[in-house]
Design a protein around this motif. Structure first.
Motif, PDB file in Angstrom:
ATOM      1  N   LYS A  56       1.137  -1.075   0.343  1.00 47.87           N
ATOM      2  CA  LYS A  56      -0.132  -0.050  -0.021  1.00 47.87           C
ATOM      3  C   LYS A  56       0.661   1.281  -0.159  1.00 47.87           C
ATOM      4  N   ARG A  57       2.072   1.228   0.670  1.00 52.66           N
ATOM      5  CA  ARG A  57       2.968   2.062   0.880  1.00 52.66           C
ATOM      6  C   ARG A  57       3.086   2.858  -0.804  1.00 52.66           C
ATOM      7  N   GLY A  58       3.853   1.293  -1.857  1.00 48.31           N
ATOM      8  CA  GLY A  58       4.024   1.836  -3.150  1.00 48.31           C
ATOM      9  C   GLY A  58       5.265   2.049  -3.498  1.00 48.31           C
ATOM     10  N   ASP A  59       5.532   2.397  -2.564  1.00 46.01           N
ATOM     11  CA  ASP A  59       7.276   3.371  -3.593  1.00 46.01           C
ATOM     12  C   ASP A  59       8.408   1.934  -3.382  1.00 46.01           C
ATOM     13  N   LEU A  60      10.081   2.277  -4.448  1.00 49.09           N
ATOM     14  CA  LEU A  60      10.291   1.748  -4.206  1.00 49.09           C
ATOM     15  C   LEU A  60      10.899   0.689  -3.732  1.00 49.09           C
ATOM     16  N   HIS A  61      11.388   1.795  -1.928  1.00 51.30           N
ATOM     17  CA  HIS A  61      12.165   0.693  -0.772  1.00 51.30           C
ATOM     18  C   HIS A  61      11.148  -0.851  -0.149  1.00 51.30           C
ATOM     19  N   ALA A  62      10.189  -0.243  -0.314  1.00 55.66           N
ATOM     20  CA  ALA A  62       8.924  -1.308   0.156  1.00 55.66           C
ATOM     21  C   ALA A  62       9.116  -2.155  -1.352  1.00 55.66           C
ATOM     22  N   ARG A  63       8.979  -1.631  -2.316  1.00 52.49           N
ATOM     23  CA  ARG A  63       8.784  -3.031  -3.343  1.00 52.49           C
ATOM     24  C   ARG A  63       9.956  -3.519  -3.132  1.00 52.49           C
ATOM     25  N   ARG A  64      11.347  -3.382  -2.974  1.00 51.66           N
ATOM     26  CA  ARG A  64      12.469  -4.044  -2.872  1.00 51.66           C
ATOM     27  C   ARG A  64      12.344  -4.732  -1.119  1.00 51.66           C
ATOM     28  N   ILE A  65      11.929  -4.145  -0.525  1.00 56.29           N
ATOM     29  CA  ILE A  65      12.228  -4.550   1.004  1.00 56.29           C
ATOM     30  C   ILE A  65      10.914  -6.528   0.487  1.00 56.29           C
ATOM     31  N   ALA A  66       9.350  -5.647  -0.147  1.00 56.84           N
ATOM     32  CA  ALA A  66       8.706  -6.877  -0.742  1.00 56.84           C
ATOM     33  C   ALA A  66       9.782  -8.329  -1.338  1.00 56.84           C
ATOM     34  N   ALA A  67       9.984  -7.165  -1.997  1.00 56.19           N
ATOM     35  CA  ALA A  67      10.804  -8.816  -3.067  1.00 56.19           C
ATOM     36  C   ALA A  67      11.449 -10.116  -2.761  1.00 56.19           C
ATOM     37  N   ALA A  68      11.734  -9.428  -1.390  1.00 51.74           N
ATOM     38  CA  ALA A  68      12.846 -10.635  -0.092  1.00 51.74           C
ATOM     39  C   ALA A  68      12.231 -11.560  -0.081  1.00 51.74           C
ATOM     40  N   THR A  69      11.069 -11.546   0.190  1.00 54.50           N
ATOM     41  CA  THR A  69      10.409 -12.903   0.378  1.00 54.50           C
ATOM     42  C   THR A  69       9.603 -13.006  -0.910  1.00 54.50           C
ATOM     43  N   ILE A  70       8.546 -12.009  -1.565  1.00 54.52           N
ATOM     44  CA  ILE A  70       7.996 -13.129  -2.597  1.00 54.52           C
ATOM     45  C   ILE A  70       8.918 -12.538  -3.983  1.00 54.52           C
ATOM     46  N   ILE A  71       9.573 -13.756  -4.327  1.00 56.09           N
ATOM     47  CA  ILE A  71      10.089 -14.303  -5.492  1.00 56.09           C
ATOM     48  C   ILE A  71       9.923 -14.177  -6.996  1.00 56.09           C
ATOM     49  N   ASN A  72       8.972 -14.131  -6.780  1.00 51.74           N
ATOM     50  CA  ASN A  72       8.359 -13.919  -8.571  1.00 51.74           C
ATOM     51  C   ASN A  72       7.883 -12.345  -8.851  1.00 51.74           C
ATOM     52  N   LYS A  73       8.253 -12.434  -9.622  1.00 52.60           N
ATOM     53  CA  LYS A  73       7.905 -10.724 -10.512  1.00 52.60           C
ATOM     54  C   LYS A  73       6.254 -10.896 -11.028  1.00 52.60           C
ATOM     55  N   LYS A  74       5.889 -12.182 -11.247  1.00 53.23           N
ATOM     56  CA  LYS A  74       4.309 -11.658 -11.407  1.00 53.23           C
ATOM     57  C   LYS A  74       3.760 -11.561 -10.309  1.00 53.23           C
ATOM     58  N   ILE A  75       3.998 -12.258  -9.507  1.00 53.72           N
ATOM     59  CA  ILE A  75       2.873 -12.034  -8.472  1.00 53.72           C
ATOM     60  C   ILE A  75       3.147 -10.905  -7.263  1.00 53.72           C
ATOM     61  N   LEU A  76       5.270  -9.995  -7.169  1.00 51.68           N
ATOM     62  CA  LEU A  76       4.854  -9.282  -7.258  1.00 51.68           C
ATOM     63  C   LEU A  76       4.458  -7.889  -7.768  1.00 51.68           C
ATOM     64  N   THR A  77       4.461  -7.719  -8.730  1.00 47.48           N
ATOM     65  CA  THR A  77       3.656  -6.898  -9.545  1.00 47.48           C
ATOM     66  C   THR A  77       2.227  -7.212  -9.033  1.00 47.48           C
ATOM     67  N   LYS A  78       1.410  -8.324  -9.342  1.00 47.92           N
ATOM     68  CA  LYS A  78      -0.040  -8.513  -9.043  1.00 47.92           C
ATOM     69  C   LYS A  78      -0.399  -8.017  -7.087  1.00 47.92           C
ATOM     70  N   LEU A  79       0.413  -7.914  -5.768  1.00 48.34           N
ATOM     71  CA  LEU A  79       0.182  -7.618  -5.170  1.00 48.34           C
ATOM     72  C   LEU A  79       0.504  -5.838  -5.657  1.00 48.34           C
ATOM     73  N   PHE A  80       1.309  -5.248  -5.280  1.00 47.09           N
ATOM     74  CA  PHE A  80       1.287  -3.742  -5.469  1.00 47.09           C
ATOM     75  C   PHE A  80       0.520  -3.031  -6.747  1.00 47.09           C
ATOM     76  N   ASN A  81      -0.148  -3.921  -7.899  1.00 45.06           N
ATOM     77  CA  ASN A  81      -0.596  -3.305  -8.528  1.00 45.06           C
ATOM     78  C   ASN A  81      -2.350  -3.619  -8.702  1.00 45.06           C
ATOM     79  N   LYS A  82      -2.385  -4.737  -8.264  1.00 41.65           N
ATOM     80  CA  LYS A  82      -4.050  -5.161  -8.294  1.00 41.65           C
ATOM     81  C   LYS A  82      -4.926  -4.779  -6.467  1.00 41.65           C
ATOM     82  N   ILE A  83      -3.628  -5.813  -5.171  1.00 41.49           N
ATOM     83  CA  ILE A  83      -4.013  -6.534  -4.295  1.00 41.49           C
ATOM     84  C   ILE A  83      -4.249  -4.940  -3.779  1.00 41.49           C
TER      85      ILE A  83
END
Length: 117
Positions: A56-83
């Motif tokens: 929900k923060r949506g900034d680059l730093h938040a995306r990088r922190i989440a990417a440490a847990t969510i490896i799959n880029k499609k799912i990470l994009t879905k989390l940030f852009n849809k959910i």
């Protein structure tokens, strides 16, 4: 005593537990509903709520922190852009647990973990 020690061990080593949580979180964000045991579900709820708050923060730093847990880029994009945009009006409680009874083989309590819409 386990004072101030958060989280469950679930009878696994730390690396196995981390991999389990990563896989369950990826499945939850991909399918938006999964079935698992109650203990695992409670841990996934705790971690998933934190990841959705990051998204929900949506900034680059938040995306990088989440990417440490969510490896799959499609799912990470879905989390940030849809959910995350769907849940922008909620303050907390993004994930719900629904108890569905016991598993036949070992009578482990089962739950459905789903993202609240």
């Amino acid at each position: 005593m386990r004072h101030k020690k958060a989280g469950r061990k679930l009878g696994r080593t730390s690396s196995h537990r981390k991999a389990l949580f990563m896989n369950l979180l990826c499945a939850l964000f991909e399918y938006e509903k999964i079935k698992t045991t109650e203990a695992k579900g409670k841990e996934i709820k705790r971690l998933g709520d934190k990841l959705i708050s990051l998204a929900k923060r949506g900034d680059l730093h938040a995306r990088r922190i989440a990417a440490a847990t969510i490896i799959n880029k499609k799912i990470l994009t879905k989390l940030f852009n849809k959910i995350a945009p769907e849940l922008k009006d909620r303050q907390s409680g993004y994930i719900r647990l629904i108890k569905i009874g016991e598993r036949l083989g070992d009578a482990a309590p089962q739950v459905i973990v789903e993202i609240v819409k």
